[in-house]
Enzyme design. Structure first.
Site, PDB file in Angstrom:
ATOM      1  N   SER A  21       0.711  -0.996  -0.115  1.00  0.00           N
ATOM      2  CA  SER A  21       0.197   0.064   0.173  1.00  0.00           C
ATOM      3  C   SER A  21       0.937   1.280  -0.044  1.00  0.00           C
ATOM      4  CB  SER A  21      -0.883   0.040   1.153  1.00  0.00           C
ATOM      5  OG  SER A  21      -1.614   1.185   1.002  1.00  0.00           O
ATOM      6  N   TYR A  56      -0.306  -0.226   9.879  1.00  0.00           N
ATOM      7  CA  TYR A  56      -0.786  -0.666   8.459  1.00  0.00           C
ATOM      8  C   TYR A  56       0.485  -0.173   7.623  1.00  0.00           C
ATOM      9  CZ  TYR A  56      -3.367  -1.177   4.165  1.00  0.00           C
ATOM     10  OH  TYR A  56      -4.082  -1.557   3.016  1.00  0.00           O
ATOM     11  N   LYS A  75       2.837  -2.861   5.424  1.00  0.00           N
ATOM     12  CA  LYS A  75       3.067  -2.945   4.011  1.00  0.00           C
ATOM     13  C   LYS A  75       4.294  -2.406   3.311  1.00  0.00           C
ATOM     14  CE  LYS A  75      -1.345  -3.751   3.380  1.00  0.00           C
ATOM     15  NZ  LYS A  75      -1.883  -4.953   2.514  1.00  0.00           N
TER      16      LYS A  75
END
Length: 309
Positions: free
Chosen positions: A152, A165, A169
């Site tokens: 991401s 997160y 990623k």
């Protein structure tokens, strides 16, 4: 050359909804037999429901394809072994893995609990270890494999409130850089997809009305699926690539290096010298994409092409 996966078996995690569902359907449309994995939990990872995975299996079968559902937890070492074993037990092989499943627990770092950090790292980054570890012996034995991880821009570029997160990623980029080297001898390609789409996970992140019908069209997961299908296919011959994909745009994201500033290592420089040379040290006008510590990507693939005649 047409992109086809006839007779090949692909495992897609988090495939019950959103992007994973789009990937599974598109892979099946291109001939793949698909293990549709989905734990069926909430966006934050709570709960369990086998229904979403089975619904996608039903869609694939209704269209004439082959698929089987799996409700395993991607953060579990044992469950990842079982889902890969399911592919081999059902169809006798495994050709590609798409590590797509994910959860969100967004909060700024000073308010983020240890549980919020560990849960997101477990589902995203440990998933990739679990799947790679169990798939690698199969890929090596058959001298073929495609491994795609869903990264991401939240990690590759950054996004407020997503430290857990983003770290997970971005960690996938480092994992890809190592696995591309470990897999090359065995024709195992490892690549990344950095998708942007309107799904239940991003409904509150886009800054727009999640029920906007125009947004649902231009940011549909189906815009991302072709890139994933290609990365999973025999037609994809490159490894170590990160593709950003969203409605209306495909692009590449890469970590680059520059030539920097050299000096005689017999002479020690101080911080004042470093500060004076800062603009030259950080100048990316001569940037290149490394393949390893010894080669640029361009040098590596040129040598590989020459060796193949």
């Amino acid at each position: 050359m047409a992109v086809r996966l006839d007779g090949q078996v692909v495992l897609v995690t988090g495939a019950g909804r959103g992007l994973g569902r789009a990937y599974a359907l598109d892979l099946a449309k291109h001939g793949a037999k698909v293990v549709v994995n989905d734990f069926g939990g909430s966006v934050s990872g709570e709960g369990h429901d086998d229904t979403p995975a089975q619904q996608v299996v039903n869609e694939i079968k209704a269209a004439g394809g082959e698929a089987i559902a799996d409700g395993g937890d991607v953060g579990s070492y044992e469950d990842c072994y079982k889902m890969i074993k399911l592919a081999v037990d059902t169809w006798g092989r495994l050709d590609a893995v798409v590590a797509n499943a994910g959860i969100l627990r967004d909060v700024t770092i000073h308010n983020m609990s240890e549980q919020d950090w560990d849960a997101v790292i477990r589902v995203h980054l440990k998933q990739c270890y679990n799947l790679a570890h169990h798939a690698w012996p199969i890929f090596r034995q058959q001298s073929y494999g495609r491994f795609v991880m869903a990264t991401s821009t939240s990690g590759l570029i950054g996004n407020f409130g997503q430290a857990n997160y983003g770290a997970a990623k971005a960690g996938m980029y480092g994992l890809m850089n190592v696995l591309k080297l470990e897999g090359e001898k065995y024709n195992i390609n490892v690549n990344l997809i950095a998708p942007a789409a309107q799904t239940r996970m991003t409904a509150n992140l886009m800054g727009r009305d999640p029920n906007d019908p125009e947004r649902a069209v231009v940011m549909a997961p189906e815009h991302v699926a072709p890139a994933v299908t290609y990365l999973c296919s025999p037609q994809c011959e490159e490894s170590g690539i990160c593709i950003a994909a969203s409605g209306g745009r495909y692009s590449r994201i890469a970590i680059v290096a520059n030539k920097g500033v050299t000096y005689d290592p017999h002479e020690f420089k101080d911080a004042d010298w470093f500060a004076a040379n800062w603009s030259k040290i950080t100048d990316l006008s001569d940037a290149y994409v490394p393949w390893s510590f010894r080669e640029t990507r361009e040098e590596h693939y040129a040598a590989k092409k020459a060796a193949q005649g």
